[in-house]
Scaffold this motif. Structure first.
Motif, PDB file in Angstrom:
ATOM      1  N   GLY A  38       0.820  -1.281  -0.136  1.00  0.00           N
ATOM      2  CA  GLY A  38      -0.039  -0.110  -0.180  1.00  0.00           C
ATOM      3  C   GLY A  38       0.773   1.266   0.003  1.00  0.00           C
ATOM      4  O   GLY A  38       0.210   2.388   0.187  1.00  0.00           O
ATOM      5  N   ALA A  39       2.153   1.088  -0.049  1.00  0.00           N
ATOM      6  CA  ALA A  39       2.987   2.347  -0.263  1.00  0.00           C
ATOM      7  C   ALA A  39       3.083   3.206  -1.338  1.00  0.00           C
ATOM      8  O   ALA A  39       3.362   4.160  -1.485  1.00  0.00           O
ATOM      9  N   GLY A  40       2.324   2.534  -2.426  1.00  0.00           N
ATOM     10  CA  GLY A  40       2.536   3.343  -3.830  1.00  0.00           C
ATOM     11  C   GLY A  40       3.420   2.496  -4.779  1.00  0.00           C
ATOM     12  O   GLY A  40       3.740   3.004  -5.821  1.00  0.00           O
ATOM     13  N   LYS A  41       3.994   1.586  -4.442  1.00  0.00           N
ATOM     14  CA  LYS A  41       5.110   0.899  -5.202  1.00  0.00           C
ATOM     15  C   LYS A  41       4.511   0.323  -6.668  1.00  0.00           C
ATOM     16  O   LYS A  41       5.283   0.868  -7.890  1.00  0.00           O
ATOM     17  N   SER A  42       3.412  -0.456  -6.566  1.00  0.00           N
ATOM     18  CA  SER A  42       2.760  -0.724  -8.100  1.00  0.00           C
ATOM     19  C   SER A  42       2.340   0.457  -8.616  1.00  0.00           C
ATOM     20  O   SER A  42       2.591   0.205  -9.818  1.00  0.00           O
ATOM     21  N   THR A  43       1.706   1.233  -8.004  1.00  0.00           N
ATOM     22  CA  THR A  43       1.366   2.505  -8.949  1.00  0.00           C
ATOM     23  C   THR A  43       2.546   3.091  -9.628  1.00  0.00           C
ATOM     24  O   THR A  43       2.519   3.321 -10.885  1.00  0.00           O
ATOM     25  N   VAL A  48       5.825   3.800 -14.770  1.00  0.00           N
ATOM     26  CA  VAL A  48       7.014   3.786 -15.420  1.00  0.00           C
ATOM     27  C   VAL A  48       7.021   2.762 -16.524  1.00  0.00           C
ATOM     28  O   VAL A  48       7.420   2.936 -17.435  1.00  0.00           O
ATOM     29  N   ALA A  49       6.209   1.673 -16.268  1.00  0.00           N
ATOM     30  CA  ALA A  49       5.886   0.580 -17.686  1.00  0.00           C
ATOM     31  C   ALA A  49       4.898   1.358 -18.545  1.00  0.00           C
ATOM     32  O   ALA A  49       4.711   0.681 -19.648  1.00  0.00           O
ATOM     33  N   ASN A  50       4.576   2.747 -18.398  1.00  0.00           N
ATOM     34  CA  ASN A  50       3.613   3.346 -19.259  1.00  0.00           C
ATOM     35  C   ASN A  50       2.205   2.489 -19.165  1.00  0.00           C
ATOM     36  O   ASN A  50       1.512   2.664 -20.464  1.00  0.00           O
ATOM     37  N   ILE A  51       1.699   2.027 -18.184  1.00  0.00           N
ATOM     38  CA  ILE A  51       0.579   1.094 -18.153  1.00  0.00           C
ATOM     39  C   ILE A  51      -0.689   2.354 -17.907  1.00  0.00           C
ATOM     40  O   ILE A  51      -1.602   2.210 -18.144  1.00  0.00           O
ATOM     41  N   ILE A  52      -0.266   3.103 -16.982  1.00  0.00           N
ATOM     42  CA  ILE A  52      -1.219   4.229 -16.368  1.00  0.00           C
ATOM     43  C   ILE A  52      -0.378   5.693 -16.563  1.00  0.00           C
ATOM     44  O   ILE A  52       1.006   5.467 -16.504  1.00  0.00           O
ATOM     45  N   GLU A  53      -0.986   6.645 -16.586  1.00  0.00           N
ATOM     46  CA  GLU A  53      -0.482   7.712 -16.752  1.00  0.00           C
ATOM     47  C   GLU A  53      -0.294   8.599 -15.249  1.00  0.00           C
ATOM     48  O   GLU A  53      -1.395   8.471 -14.551  1.00  0.00           O
ATOM     49  N   SER A  54       0.677   9.614 -15.223  1.00  0.00           N
ATOM     50  CA  SER A  54       0.819  10.153 -14.161  1.00  0.00           C
ATOM     51  C   SER A  54      -0.243  11.338 -14.222  1.00  0.00           C
ATOM     52  O   SER A  54      -0.607  11.772 -15.505  1.00  0.00           O
ATOM     53  N   ASP A  55      -0.777  12.105 -13.065  1.00  0.00           N
ATOM     54  CA  ASP A  55      -1.656  13.102 -12.919  1.00  0.00           C
ATOM     55  C   ASP A  55      -0.737  14.473 -13.276  1.00  0.00           C
ATOM     56  O   ASP A  55      -1.194  15.173 -14.319  1.00  0.00           O
TER      57      ASP A  55
END
Length: 299
Positions: A38-43, A48-55
């Motif tokens: 729950g620390a935010g590692k997977s997010t 970084v893997a470009n699976i999701i975009e940062s805000d």
């Protein structure tokens, strides 16, 4: 390839998963991203893997936006997902063609990759019969298909038994000789074994960016443990006169010596022991373990 993460934030509804996070991974480095669940590692890994975009913020690989560098990135998820009715060779052929690789190239490369990950005898075996460790090794082969310069691994061994874990760690040790790796884990022994440097994340924020040696030295108790023979105990009268020796505790033949600076003073003590022909049975620096330091930081 050099990875640069610059002031990245990602929120889900009311929860901020990653907050104003920045770090760099140098070319050829293996960096461990460590944190509790729950620390935010997977997010962060998924961004970084470009699976999701940062805000907000930027993620750059070799100075270019990560979205334009997908062909240079290999990705190993925590739980690789395959079609169980396919064989290992068919899986890699299918995935490779989806990535735009030519069939003749794949026919040449796949046997080499299966050998590299220890599955050379399992090319024609259906994935449904694979153990967890074998699936993870196949996942590594898939991430290497297009010969990426940068590999992202999300908790690569957390779900494996000790044998599978050891197999995968050995493979990662070999891969890191050829490419840059970002690896997330909450298993501290893994980071200690295969990463030159690590970043600790807590509640989406970076709280440490250091090496194992630096962190252990910083949390050293400045105490050195000696075990010497009874005939060498006269040496304690000598070291008690040294200005840098703050305290000496004796427990039979075991001696605990507290000094001012562990790095320089340990060498001075050893030189003195050699000069006075001290018979040393055991020598050790007393540090908090990596796990103890980690708990102090994240709890």
């Amino acid at each position: 390839m050099k990875l640069e993460i610059k002031n990245v934030t990602k929120a889900y509804k009311q929860k901020i998963a990653v907050h104003n996070f920045s770090m760099e991974v140098q070319t050829g480095e293996c960096l461990g991203l460590i944190g509790p669940n729950g620390a935010g590692k997977s997010t962060l890994i998924n961004m970084v893997a470009n699976i999701i975009e940062s805000d907000t913020g930027q993620i750059l690989l070799d100075g270019k936006r990560i979205s334009s560098m997908r062909k240079e990135i290999g990705y190993l998820p925590q739980f690789p997902n395959f079609y169980h009715w396919m064989t290992a060779t068919e899986t890699l052929m299918f995935m490779g063609q989806l990535s735009g690789l030519k069939k003749d190239t794949l026919e040449r490369e796949i046997p080499q990759l299966l050998t590299k990950v220890g599955l050379s005898e399992e090319g024609n075996t259906r994935v449904k019969t694979f153990s967890g460790g074998m699936k993870q090794r196949l996942g590594i082969a898939q991430s290497l298909l297009h010969k990426p310069a940068f590999i992202v691994m999300d908790e690569p061994v957390s779900a494996l038994d000790p044998i599978g874990r050891r197999e995968v760690l050995n493979i990662i040790q070999e891969i890191k000789k050829e490419t840059t790796i970002l690896l997330s884990t909450h298993i501290l022994q893994d980071a200690e074994e295969i990463c030159e440097r690590f970043v600790i994340i807590k509640e989406g924020q970076k709280i440490e960016d250091t090496t194992i040696v630096e962190l252990l030295n910083r949390n050293s108790n400045n105490k050195i443990n000696f075990e010497i023979t009874a005939a060498s105990l006269h040496w304690l009268n000598i070291i008690n006169e040294f200005s840098y020796v703050k305290n000496v505790e004796v427990f039979g033949n075991k001696v605990k010596i507290e000094v001012e600076d562990i790095q320089s003073n340990k060498d001075m003590l050893l030189a003195s022991a050699l000069e006075h022909h001290v018979d040393i049975i055991k020598f050790a620096i007393e540090n908090d373990s990596l796990e103890e330091i980690f708990l102090k930081l994240v709890v």
